[in-house]
Design an enzyme around this catalytic site. Sequence first.
Site, PDB file in Angstrom:
ATOM      1  N   SER A 218      22.252 -17.139  28.503  1.00 49.15           N
ATOM      2  CA  SER A 218      21.601 -18.288  27.865  1.00 49.15           C
ATOM      3  C   SER A 218      20.859 -19.138  28.887  1.00 49.15           C
ATOM      4  O   SER A 218      21.263 -19.238  30.052  1.00 49.15           O
ATOM      5  CB  SER A 218      22.642 -19.160  27.168  1.00 49.15           C
ATOM      6  OG  SER A 218      23.341 -18.428  26.188  1.00 49.15           O
TER       7      SER A 218
HETATM    8  N1  SAH Z   1      26.749 -17.321  26.449  1.00 47.73           N
HETATM    9  C1  SAH Z   1      26.225 -16.060  26.919  1.00 47.73           C
HETATM   10  C2  SAH Z   1      25.058 -15.667  26.063  1.00 47.73           C
HETATM   11  C3  SAH Z   1      25.030 -14.239  25.698  1.00 47.73           C
HETATM   12  S1  SAH Z   1      23.823 -13.769  24.497  1.00 47.73           S
HETATM   13  C4  SAH Z   1      25.838 -16.197  28.383  1.00 47.73           C
HETATM   14  O1  SAH Z   1      25.836 -17.314  28.890  1.00 47.73           O
HETATM   15  O2  SAH Z   1      25.552 -15.195  29.014  1.00 47.73           O
HETATM   16  C5  SAH Z   1      24.832 -13.580  23.056  1.00 47.73           C
HETATM   17  C6  SAH Z   1      25.882 -12.505  23.085  1.00 47.73           C
HETATM   18  O3  SAH Z   1      26.480 -12.471  21.783  1.00 47.73           O
HETATM   19  C7  SAH Z   1      25.394 -11.089  23.367  1.00 47.73           C
HETATM   20  O4  SAH Z   1      26.057 -10.589  24.487  1.00 47.73           O
HETATM   21  C8  SAH Z   1      25.819 -10.304  22.102  1.00 47.73           C
HETATM   22  O5  SAH Z   1      26.250  -8.996  22.377  1.00 47.73           O
HETATM   23  C9  SAH Z   1      26.953 -11.161  21.567  1.00 47.73           C
HETATM   24  N2  SAH Z   1      27.288 -11.008  20.159  1.00 47.73           N
HETATM   25  C10 SAH Z   1      26.473 -10.855  19.097  1.00 47.73           C
HETATM   26  N3  SAH Z   1      27.178 -10.779  17.961  1.00 47.73           N
HETATM   27  C11 SAH Z   1      28.500 -10.908  18.303  1.00 47.73           C
HETATM   28  C12 SAH Z   1      29.724 -10.902  17.572  1.00 47.73           C
HETATM   29  N4  SAH Z   1      29.779 -10.766  16.242  1.00 47.73           N
HETATM   30  N5  SAH Z   1      30.878 -11.058  18.268  1.00 47.73           N
HETATM   31  C13 SAH Z   1      30.867 -11.198  19.606  1.00 47.73           C
HETATM   32  N6  SAH Z   1      29.739 -11.205  20.355  1.00 47.73           N
HETATM   33  C14 SAH Z   1      28.568 -11.061  19.708  1.00 47.73           C
END
Ligand code: SAH
Length: 217
Positions: free
Chosen positions: A67
Amino acid sequence: MDDDPGPDRAAEREAMLEWHIRARGISDRRVLDAMAAVPRERFLPPSTAGDAYADSPLPIGHGQTISQPYIVALTAEAGRLKPGDRVLDVGTGSGYAAAVYAAIGAEVWSIEYVPQLAEQARAALADLPSVHVVEGDGTLGLPDQAPFDAILAAAAGPDIPAPWIEQLADGGRIVMPLERVAGWQQLVRATRRGEDLALDDLGGVRFVPLRGAHGVR
Ligand code: SAH
């Protein structure tokens, strides 16, 4: 992710805080201190670690992104995180946001859908005993660890998943991007007061889709 922590990039973090975070109106001291303390480069692959303090999301593999720092700050501030809170972080991704929430003093259960990302994040977060990385569908919550003071999501869904409402403590906050109309996402906060859920609109955002049982169909 890298054993060698490399040079301290505190000066870059300070510039990020000043120009990307405080300048956009984030003022919660706990959030600012936490973001000053967490090295974002540790949550990036070596190929992008140089850009760790850029004002943007960055690729972390498997079509996912870390993010944007401001979005992590906004989510933490909107979630009113405080030391001792039990937090469900949905979408571990790189693990960066989970590390920021832990630096505020929260106990964090972070759940990730993509097994390889969960594994990488677990390694990056290994030195933080207050973060627990779980692989699975975050839209189901984590009934065994409920109730949560905050449920914070980094992926956009069509509605607030019902299990999150059930697993939210009284006074607890859900912060998530909602995409009710295709292509239009808004960050919302839902605060639980007894059986009521008060909704606040926190503005337009851009997140990856929330998958899973209560995610995007
Ligand atoms: N907060 C993270 C952002 C990652 S992007 C950071 O700082 O790096 C969002 C993430 O949500 C992705 O890795 C994706 O695989 C995950 N995601 C999407 N749907 C999901 C679900 N139902 N349960 C868990 N993770 C999920």
